[in-house]
Design a protein around this motif. Structure first.
Motif, short mmCIF file in Angstrom:
data_model
loop_
_atom_site.label_atom_id
_atom_site.label_comp_id
_atom_site.label_asym_id
_atom_site.label_seq_id
_atom_site.Cartn_x
_atom_site.Cartn_y
_atom_site.Cartn_z
N VAL A 223 -1.86 -58.97 41.44
CA VAL A 223 -1.88 -57.55 41.11
C VAL A 223 -0.48 -57.13 40.67
CG1 VAL A 223 -2.35 -55.23 41.95
CG2 VAL A 223 -3.75 -57.14 42.72
N THR A 224 -0.39 -56.44 39.52
CA THR A 224 0.89 -56.00 38.97
C THR A 224 0.90 -54.48 38.84
OG1 THR A 224 0.10 -56.22 36.69
CG2 THR A 224 1.10 -58.17 37.73
N SER A 225 2.06 -53.97 38.48
CA SER A 225 2.19 -52.53 38.26
C SER A 225 1.34 -52.06 37.10
CB SER A 225 3.66 -52.17 38.00
OG SER A 225 4.48 -52.57 39.09
N ALA A 226 1.26 -52.85 36.04
CA ALA A 226 0.44 -52.47 34.89
C ALA A 226 -1.04 -52.44 35.27
CB ALA A 226 0.67 -53.45 33.74
N GLY A 227 -1.46 -53.38 36.10
CA GLY A 227 -2.84 -53.39 36.55
C GLY A 227 -3.19 -52.17 37.39
N LEU A 228 -2.27 -51.75 38.27
CA LEU A 228 -2.52 -50.55 39.06
C LEU A 228 -2.57 -49.29 38.19
CD1 LEU A 228 -0.37 -51.07 42.29
CD2 LEU A 228 -2.86 -50.95 42.13
N ALA A 229 -1.69 -49.22 37.20
CA ALA A 229 -1.71 -48.06 36.31
C ALA A 229 -3.01 -47.98 35.52
CB ALA A 229 -0.52 -48.12 35.36
N ALA A 230 -3.52 -49.13 35.07
CA ALA A 230 -4.80 -49.13 34.36
C ALA A 230 -5.95 -48.85 35.32
CB ALA A 230 -5.00 -50.48 33.67
N PHE A 231 -5.84 -49.33 36.55
CA PHE A 231 -6.88 -49.07 37.56
C PHE A 231 -6.97 -47.58 37.87
CE2 PHE A 231 -7.72 -48.46 42.13
CZ PHE A 231 -9.02 -48.93 42.19
N ALA A 232 -5.85 -46.88 37.89
CA ALA A 232 -5.88 -45.46 38.21
C ALA A 232 -6.59 -44.65 37.14
CB ALA A 232 -4.44 -44.95 38.39
N ARG A 233 -6.56 -45.10 35.89
CA ARG A 233 -7.17 -44.34 34.81
C ARG A 233 -8.68 -44.54 34.71
NH1 ARG A 233 -2.25 -45.99 32.19
NH2 ARG A 233 -3.31 -47.83 31.35
N ARG A 234 -9.23 -45.50 35.45
CA ARG A 234 -10.68 -45.74 35.39
C ARG A 234 -11.43 -44.62 36.11
NH1 ARG A 234 -12.33 -49.38 38.32
NH2 ARG A 234 -14.22 -49.98 37.19
N PRO A 235 -12.51 -44.09 35.55
CA PRO A 235 -13.26 -43.03 36.24
C PRO A 235 -13.85 -43.47 37.56
CG PRO A 235 -13.83 -43.10 33.89
CD PRO A 235 -13.01 -44.32 34.17
N SER A 236 -14.20 -44.76 37.69
CA SER A 236 -14.78 -45.25 38.94
C SER A 236 -13.77 -45.31 40.07
CB SER A 236 -15.39 -46.63 38.72
OG SER A 236 -14.40 -47.55 38.27
N SER A 237 -12.49 -45.17 39.77
CA SER A 237 -11.46 -45.21 40.82
C SER A 237 -11.16 -43.85 41.41
CB SER A 237 -10.16 -45.81 40.25
OG SER A 237 -10.38 -47.07 39.66
N HIS A 238 -11.68 -42.81 40.83
CA HIS A 238 -11.33 -41.46 41.27
C HIS A 238 -11.98 -41.08 42.59
CE1 HIS A 238 -10.53 -40.41 36.75
NE2 HIS A 238 -9.69 -41.32 37.24
N SER A 239 -12.87 -41.91 43.11
CA SER A 239 -13.52 -41.61 44.39
C SER A 239 -12.74 -42.12 45.59
CB SER A 239 -14.93 -42.20 44.41
OG SER A 239 -14.88 -43.62 44.26
N ILE A 240 -11.64 -42.82 45.38
CA ILE A 240 -10.88 -43.42 46.48
C ILE A 240 -10.23 -42.33 47.32
CG2 ILE A 240 -8.90 -44.87 47.05
CD1 ILE A 240 -9.56 -46.62 44.73
N ARG A 241 -10.44 -42.42 48.63
CA ARG A 241 -9.84 -41.48 49.58
C ARG A 241 -8.68 -42.09 50.37
NH1 ARG A 241 -12.93 -36.94 50.41
NH2 ARG A 241 -15.01 -36.97 49.47
N ARG A 242 -8.74 -43.39 50.60
CA ARG A 242 -7.69 -44.08 51.35
C ARG A 242 -7.26 -45.30 50.56
NH1 ARG A 242 -10.26 -45.51 56.88
NH2 ARG A 242 -8.16 -46.33 57.22
N LEU A 243 -5.96 -45.40 50.29
CA LEU A 243 -5.42 -46.50 49.50
C LEU A 243 -4.22 -47.09 50.23
CD1 LEU A 243 -5.40 -48.16 46.88
CD2 LEU A 243 -3.94 -46.40 45.87
N THR A 244 -4.24 -48.42 50.39
CA THR A 244 -3.16 -49.15 51.06
C THR A 244 -2.66 -50.25 50.15
OG1 THR A 244 -4.09 -48.71 53.25
CG2 THR A 244 -2.53 -50.52 53.07
N LEU A 245 -1.36 -50.26 49.89
CA LEU A 245 -0.71 -51.28 49.06
C LEU A 245 0.41 -51.89 49.89
CD1 LEU A 245 -0.40 -49.28 45.71
CD2 LEU A 245 -2.30 -50.72 46.46
N ARG A 246 0.23 -53.16 50.26
CA ARG A 246 1.22 -53.84 51.11
C ARG A 246 1.69 -55.11 50.40
NH1 ARG A 246 -0.06 -56.03 55.47
NH2 ARG A 246 1.72 -55.41 56.77
N HIS A 247 2.97 -55.14 50.09
CA HIS A 247 3.65 -56.33 49.55
C HIS A 247 2.92 -56.85 48.30
CE1 HIS A 247 6.18 -56.32 53.09
NE2 HIS A 247 5.12 -56.33 53.86
#
Length: 628
Positions: A314-338
């Motif tokens: 998982v990279t920074s570019a992948g997370l940025a693209a993941f945030a723009r997906r409409p299916s990701s807008h339902s996330i209530r709790r997000l944890t990113l560790r290392h």
């Protein structure tokens, strides 16, 4: 001539046949004989749902945190209720068998009766469920004891699997998380056949040593050794993913790969998630790049909870693209560790697009940075209108706050997080975050100062050199980030710091000591200066008031305590591997429950008869762990 009737006077139009209201009396009421209700008649008209709620509350009282009771006492009381009448028997059975908790070791009486057989309570439960299919259909959740020391692990797992196979509507297995080493196991086979399963936790380990030894003994053809090993790993991965095919109602899935765990197949992982339309919570830890990467991240279904830990793909570019997906807008709790996120704008896109985000956890050794060609012209740069809880654990190696810390703190001060109520930052040397939260008088715990006696660090932290007093700051004015606190001085030597953890998380005990040190130092920097002046203008006395850290009007609490069930060593977070802990079931360093609390509370005489009725084998008070 006679006047018309309409023109009569009031006396002439008066009807003498009507009774005089002055002498009229209301007739005596008719006496109604109220029927005396039969004993239990009011109880008989109560809906069964009300009785079920009453017994559910009784169960919660027994199993709530810090309760003197335990699961054995709860089952004893529900069995007593079931014997009172038939109506309560049905409700008590539902409460007993929907969520079964078998805690601790078997009693001496059971061992004597069954001649030392381990898992006697599981054997009795299996016999009851097989004899009564109606009761077996009620079972949704099962908590079984850990594998006894004197038991064969494989046989004990087979017994647990036989109980699961007797429950057609089984949903969750708690407190008994066994590692999966890609070999056949009746336990995992039984779970794979339960179509109503809602939660599954995988702990993948390396394949058995026998298989690896057989593979090393085989003499493959030149140049074919790698392909043979790859084919074997793919076969194991296919077998693993096939176990998920019947779980269309699964809502929670967690996968943790141990060292040398053989797992492969990006396409199979995506197809597996596609067969789980009800999935809401996903926890992934230590998955290899061949299983989870940016492409897999973009194919995730709509979720409410997503936890990603130690994923190299998982990279920074992948997370940025993941945030723009409409299916990701339902996330209530997000944890990113290392994850190695090196771009601060990528986090900004997460906050901007995830409009339902309520809890965000970010743990990393290196702070994300701003691109060299990007300039922040307007604050807040990082903003979220829905975020309520923020955990930001990024160490500072230069001794001061990093650029990412200051940008985040300035965004919070610029009303970028209006709904933020809990902020936990284990590393805050300049108090850039503590100065934005509500003031606290004490933040450390009584046991923190004694931890240094067990693990000491040779180099003690030196108190800063005293500096000239600074101009008092109004409580309503915004503080600078780090500058006002740099002039604080400690009156006493700070306590011995706790040993830095060797794990991947911060130690909250050390963070509490540092935060308390900043609170004590702030008392020497008053917010107001008071001058007592005589009538002739002579200054009699000067003193300062209100020395504290924080903002009085802030609604955000500065939290440096772990989550329920978590430890200080893990930075206050519950991770997937914490599910392997006993959860309070073991009695090595704690006192368990024997049922004597009832006789003490009621003042009963603890004779032999009462002991046999109320007391039981000492067992721990197990509590279910909720992952962060």
């Amino acid at each position: 001539m006679h006047s018309p009737v309409s023109s009569r006077s009031s006396f002439s139009s008066y009807d003498s046949s009507r009774p005089d209201h002055g002498t009229w009396q209301r007739p005596m009421p008719i006496k109604q004989t109220r029927r005396r209700r039969e004993p239990g008649e009011l109880f008989a008209i109560l809906p069964s749902e009300v009785l079920q709620l009453i017994l559910t509350e009784l169960r919660k009282i027994h199993l709530r945190p810090n309760s003197e009771s335990c699961a054995t006492c709860m089952m004893r009381d529900l069995c007593s209720v079931a014997q009172t009448c038939r109506r309560l028997s049905k409700a008590a059975q539902n409460t007993l068998y929907e969520d079964i908790q078998i805690i601790g070791a078997d009693s001496a009486a059971h061992k004597k009766r069954f001649k030392g057989t381990t898992g006697t309570r599981l054997t009795l439960l299996r016999r009851t469920l097989r004899a009564n299919p109606e009761l077996a259909g009620l079972v949704r959740t099962l908590k079984v004891p850990a594998t006894p020391v004197d038991a064969v692990a494989e046989k004990y797992q087979d017994k647990v699997a036989s109980v699961i196979m007797a429950c057609p509507n089984f949903e969750r297995l708690l407190g008994f998380h066994q590692p999966y080493d890609h070999s056949f196991s009746r336990l995992f086979h039984a779970l794979s056949t339960r179509e109503n399963l809602k939660e599954m936790n995988w702990f993948l380990e390396a394949a058995p040593a026998v298989q690896s030894k057989n593979r090393s003994k085989a003499q493959p053809a030149p140049g074919a050794g790698d392909s043979h090993g790859a084919d074997l790993d793919m076969e194991r991965s296919t077998t693993f993913f096939d176990l998920h095919m019947n779980w269309a109602r699964l809502t929670t899935l967690s996968i943790h790969c141990g060292p040398d765990a053989a797992l492969d197949g990006i396409s199979m992982f995506g197809m597996t998630l596609a067969n789980m339309p009800a999935l809401q919570n996903l926890y992934l830890s230590n998955l290899p790049v061949t299983v989870f990467n940016d492409a897999t991240l973009l194919s995730l279904p709509p979720l409410q909870t997503l936890s990603l830990s130690n994923l190299q793909g998982v990279t920074s570019a992948g997370l940025a693209a993941f945030a723009r997906r409409p299916s990701s807008h339902s996330i209530r709790r997000l944890t990113l560790r290392h994850l190695g996120i090196d771009s601060l704008p990528a986090l900004g896109r997460l906050f901007s697009y995830l409009t339902a985000l309520e809890s965000f956890t970010f743990v990393q050794f290196e702070a994300p940075e701003m691109p060299a060609d990007e300039v922040i012209w307007l604050y807040p740069y990082l903003a979220s209108n829905s975020l309520q809880k923020l955990h930001w654990d990024v160490p500072t190696y230069s001794g001061g706050a990093s650029e990412a810390d200051r940008i985040l703190a300035k965004s919070i001060a610029s009303q970028g997080y209006p709904a933020l109520r809990a902020l936990r930052t284990p590393h805050d040397p300049d108090a850039v975050f503590q100065g934005l939260c509500s003031p606290l008088e004490r933040i450390d715990m009584a046991s923190d100062k004694y931890r240094g006696l067990i693990a000491r660090i040779p180099d003690r932290v030196k108190a800063p050199e005293p500096s000239p007093p600074v101009t008092p700051i109004s409580p309503t004015s915004p503080r600078g980030f780090g500058k006002p606190f740099s002039n604080m001085k400690l009156t006493n030597d700070p306590p011995t710091p706790v040993e830095a953890p060797a794990s991947e998380s911060s130690h909250l005990a050390q963070s509490r000591l540092a935060a308390q040190g900043r609170i004590e130092a702030a008392k020497n920097v008053p917010r107001f200066q008071v001058n007592v002046i005589d009538e002739d203008g002579t200054v009699l006395e000067k003193f300062g008031l209100a020395g504290f850290i924080g903002q009085v009007e802030s609604k955000t609490q500065y939290v440096v305590k772990p989550d329920p069930g978590a430890t200080d060593e893990n930075g206050g977070l519950t991770v997937i591997t914490d599910l392997l802990r006993d959860g309070g079931e073991e009695l090595k360093d704690r006192e368990g429950c024997t049922g004597r609390w009832l006789s003490w509370a009621e003042g009963m005489t603890a004779d032999k008869k009462e002991r046999e009725r109320w007391w039981h084998t000492e067992r721990g008070r197990w509590q279910e762990l909720q992952m962060s």
